[in-house]
Design an enzyme around this catalytic site. Structure first.
Site, PDB file in Angstrom:
ATOM      1  N   ASP A   1      37.699  41.602  38.885  1.00  0.00           N
ATOM      2  CA  ASP A   1      37.633  42.408  37.661  1.00  0.00           C
ATOM      3  C   ASP A   1      36.189  42.837  37.388  1.00  0.00           C
ATOM      4  OD1 ASP A   1      40.494  41.593  36.875  1.00  0.00           O
ATOM      5  OD2 ASP A   1      39.464  39.684  37.042  1.00  0.00           O
TER       6      ASP A   1
ATOM      7  N   HIS B   1      42.213  36.371  33.642  1.00  0.00           N
ATOM      8  CA  HIS B   1      42.462  37.391  34.683  1.00  0.00           C
ATOM      9  C   HIS B   1      43.864  37.947  34.428  1.00  0.00           C
ATOM     10  CE1 HIS B   1      42.683  39.512  38.428  1.00  0.00           C
ATOM     11  NE2 HIS B   1      43.718  38.804  38.821  1.00  0.00           N
TER      12      HIS B   1
HETATM   13  N1  NAD Z   1      42.556  36.346  40.991  1.00  0.00           N
HETATM   14  C1  NAD Z   1      42.640  37.536  41.575  1.00  0.00           C
HETATM   15  O1  NAD Z   1      41.813  38.430  41.301  1.00  0.00           O
HETATM   16  C2  NAD Z   1      43.719  37.861  42.579  1.00  0.00           C
HETATM   17  C3  NAD Z   1      43.621  39.051  43.315  1.00  0.00           C
HETATM   18  C4  NAD Z   1      44.631  39.362  44.248  1.00  0.00           C
HETATM   19  C5  NAD Z   1      45.694  38.482  44.440  1.00  0.00           C
HETATM   20  N2  NAD Z   1      45.763  37.344  43.724  1.00  0.00           N
HETATM   21  C6  NAD Z   1      46.857  36.381  43.914  1.00  0.00           C
HETATM   22  O2  NAD Z   1      46.651  35.686  45.151  1.00  0.00           O
HETATM   23  C7  NAD Z   1      47.893  35.136  45.603  1.00  0.00           C
HETATM   24  C8  NAD Z   1      48.083  35.403  47.094  1.00  0.00           C
HETATM   25  O3  NAD Z   1      48.222  36.794  47.340  1.00  0.00           O
HETATM   26  P1  NAD Z   1      48.559  37.354  48.799  1.00  0.00           P
HETATM   27  O4  NAD Z   1      48.603  38.829  48.642  1.00  0.00           O
HETATM   28  O5  NAD Z   1      47.694  36.749  49.841  1.00  0.00           O
HETATM   29  O6  NAD Z   1      50.061  36.810  48.971  1.00  0.00           O
HETATM   30  P2  NAD Z   1      50.900  36.610  50.312  1.00  0.00           P
HETATM   31  O7  NAD Z   1      52.314  36.457  49.901  1.00  0.00           O
HETATM   32  O8  NAD Z   1      50.531  37.631  51.340  1.00  0.00           O
HETATM   33  O9  NAD Z   1      50.357  35.219  50.845  1.00  0.00           O
HETATM   34  C9  NAD Z   1      50.554  34.026  50.158  1.00  0.00           C
HETATM   35  C10 NAD Z   1      50.562  32.912  51.175  1.00  0.00           C
HETATM   36  O10 NAD Z   1      50.641  31.690  50.457  1.00  0.00           O
HETATM   37  C11 NAD Z   1      51.508  30.842  51.162  1.00  0.00           C
HETATM   38  N3  NAD Z   1      51.980  29.761  50.296  1.00  0.00           N
HETATM   39  C12 NAD Z   1      53.006  29.756  49.419  1.00  0.00           C
HETATM   40  N4  NAD Z   1      53.157  28.548  48.863  1.00  0.00           N
HETATM   41  C13 NAD Z   1      52.187  27.765  49.384  1.00  0.00           C
HETATM   42  C14 NAD Z   1      51.835  26.392  49.217  1.00  0.00           C
HETATM   43  N5  NAD Z   1      52.514  25.585  48.403  1.00  0.00           N
HETATM   44  N6  NAD Z   1      50.783  25.923  49.924  1.00  0.00           N
HETATM   45  C15 NAD Z   1      50.095  26.709  50.777  1.00  0.00           C
HETATM   46  N7  NAD Z   1      50.402  28.003  50.988  1.00  0.00           N
HETATM   47  C16 NAD Z   1      51.434  28.522  50.301  1.00  0.00           C
HETATM   48  C17 NAD Z   1      52.590  31.778  51.682  1.00  0.00           C
HETATM   49  O11 NAD Z   1      53.358  31.187  52.740  1.00  0.00           O
HETATM   50  C18 NAD Z   1      51.744  32.959  52.134  1.00  0.00           C
HETATM   51  O12 NAD Z   1      51.311  32.791  53.483  1.00  0.00           O
HETATM   52  C19 NAD Z   1      48.957  35.772  44.697  1.00  0.00           C
HETATM   53  O13 NAD Z   1      49.317  34.846  43.680  1.00  0.00           O
HETATM   54  C20 NAD Z   1      48.243  36.965  44.096  1.00  0.00           C
HETATM   55  O14 NAD Z   1      48.811  37.364  42.873  1.00  0.00           O
HETATM   56  C21 NAD Z   1      44.790  37.021  42.799  1.00  0.00           C
HETATM   57  O1  LMR Z   2      47.311  42.280  39.931  1.00  0.00           O
HETATM   58  C1  LMR Z   2      47.756  41.417  40.672  1.00  0.00           C
HETATM   59  O2  LMR Z   2      48.854  40.869  40.497  1.00  0.00           O
HETATM   60  C2  LMR Z   2      46.931  41.011  41.869  1.00  0.00           C
HETATM   61  C3  LMR Z   2      45.554  40.653  41.491  1.00  0.00           C
HETATM   62  O3  LMR Z   2      45.529  39.716  40.459  1.00  0.00           O
HETATM   63  C4  LMR Z   2      44.698  41.853  41.141  1.00  0.00           C
HETATM   64  O4  LMR Z   2      44.058  41.850  40.087  1.00  0.00           O
HETATM   65  O5  LMR Z   2      44.649  42.798  41.951  1.00  0.00           O
END
Ligand code: NAD
Ligand code: LMR
Length: 326
Positions: free
Chosen positions: A159, A187
């Protein structure tokens, strides 16, 4: 050459993992002189895919990559680890808010908090990326009572970076001219990007834009950027999220620049009147592997109302997961 440190990445077979691991192994996160051992955790059905990622990491012949562990056991994944990036969690789809993921994801973080408490270095630095990141960080922290609560952080650096670029574009400058950006709070769509304390060159950012653009465009664009990316890509942000995770850990481990600061979701000590113990995003300066909340910033009525609204949402999220908070 320094001794290698252990870096755990959960969800390592996922899309953020794929954008993250190669950069950690190349030295982008902890520096060009810091060897790393990657401890990659995912769930059992993802082990084949994770092994493919491991083969690709090996094929890069990174000089700083001293070892790779792949596992579906949190006790192995967090063993003796110095840094943990908790990415593994379900992402949201179109039309969802991040807090809609609480039920699906919260339990992951209570299990991992316990595993961190039982296995990791007591000086571990934890960054929670999986959404809803602040409340998942709170769950992790509360399940690891033997570790300093200050060692658990949540990611709002994405962000922060988004907000820097938006104000740079608006003012015809580059991100290099923007400093002292702050994302306050959660967030989520209630986060508050603050232009009153932000600088563009030597000017205060708010003095360069009108209030209507600030309230009607800038704040909503930053708040809704994650949703806009999901709509455009059909999947949530990955490369920019991985980049922000690298930035967050690098700032924390190696320090922030000059008198600038970064936004980090950290354990509230009551600064700016925010409820103690919430994981709330504050302006932070880092030095010597530690962070501190920047004190004494001017908070007007407009900012205060926004900071309270996002605090209120975090309080509600906390109350919704009370059963996971020992
Ligand atoms: N804070 C932020 O700014 C931000 C930004 C983008 C994404 N995210 C979040 O990050 C997370 C991951 O996103 P992604 O696009 O990589 O998702 P994705 O689905 O591509 O990958 C998630 C991975 O986590 C694994 N997983 C699920 N449960 C698990 C567990 N108990 N232990 C270990 N691994 C486990 C899955 O098998 C998968 O490989 C999501 O919750 C998404 O919303 C946060
Ligand atoms: O928005 C989402 O769910 C993914 C991530 O937290 C983001 O800010 O891009």
């Amino acid at each position: 050459m320094k001794a290698p440190v252990r870096v755990t990445v959960t969800g390592a077979a996922g899309q953020i993992g794929y954008a993250l691991l190669f950069r950690i192994a190349s030295g982008a996160m902890l520096g060009d002189d810091q060897p790393v051992i990657l401890q990659l955790l995912d769930i059992t059905p993802a082990m084949d895919a994770l092994n493919g990622v491991k083969m690709e990491l090996e094929d890069c012949a990174f000089p700083l990559l001293s070892g790779i562990v792949c596992t579906d056991d949190p006790n192995v994944g967090f063993k003796d680890t110095d840094y943990a990036l908790l990415v593994g969690a379900r992402p949201r789809g179109p039309g969802m808010e991040r807090k809609d993921l609480l039920e699906a994801n919260a339990a992951i973080f209570s299990v991992q908090g316990k595993a961190i408490n039982d296995n990791a270095s007591k000086d571990i630095k934890v960054l929670v990326v999986g959404n809803p990141a602040n409340t998942n960080a709170l769950i992790t922290q509360r399940n690891a009572p033997d570790i300093d609560p200050r060692n658990f952080t949540a990611m709002t650096r994405l962000d922060h970076n988004r907000a820097k670029t938006q104000i740079a574009i608006k003012t015809g400058k580059t991100v290099n001219d923007v400093s002292k950006m702050t994302i306050w709070g959660n967030h989520s769509a209630t986060q508050y990007p603050d232009l009153f304390n932000c600088k563009v060159g030597s000017d205060t950012a708010i003095s360069l834009v009108d209030q209507e653009w600030y309230e009607g465009e800038f704040i909503p664009v930053v708040q809704q950027r994650g949703a806009a990316i999901i709509k455009a890509r059909g999947a949530s942000s990955a490369a920019s999220a991985a980049n922000a995770a690298i930035d967050h850990m690098r700032s924390w481990a190696l320090g922030t620049e000059g008198d600038d600061w970064v936004s980090m979701g950290v354990y509230s000590d009551g600064s700016y009147g925010i409820t103690e113990g919430l994981i709330y995003s504050f302006p932070c300066r880092c030095k010597g592997g530690d962070w501190e909340i920047v004190q004494g910033l001017e908070i007007g009525e407009f900012s205060e109302a926004k900071m309270k609204a996002t605090e209120q949402e975090l309080t509600e999220e906390r109350d919704a997961v009370q059963h996971l908070l020992p």
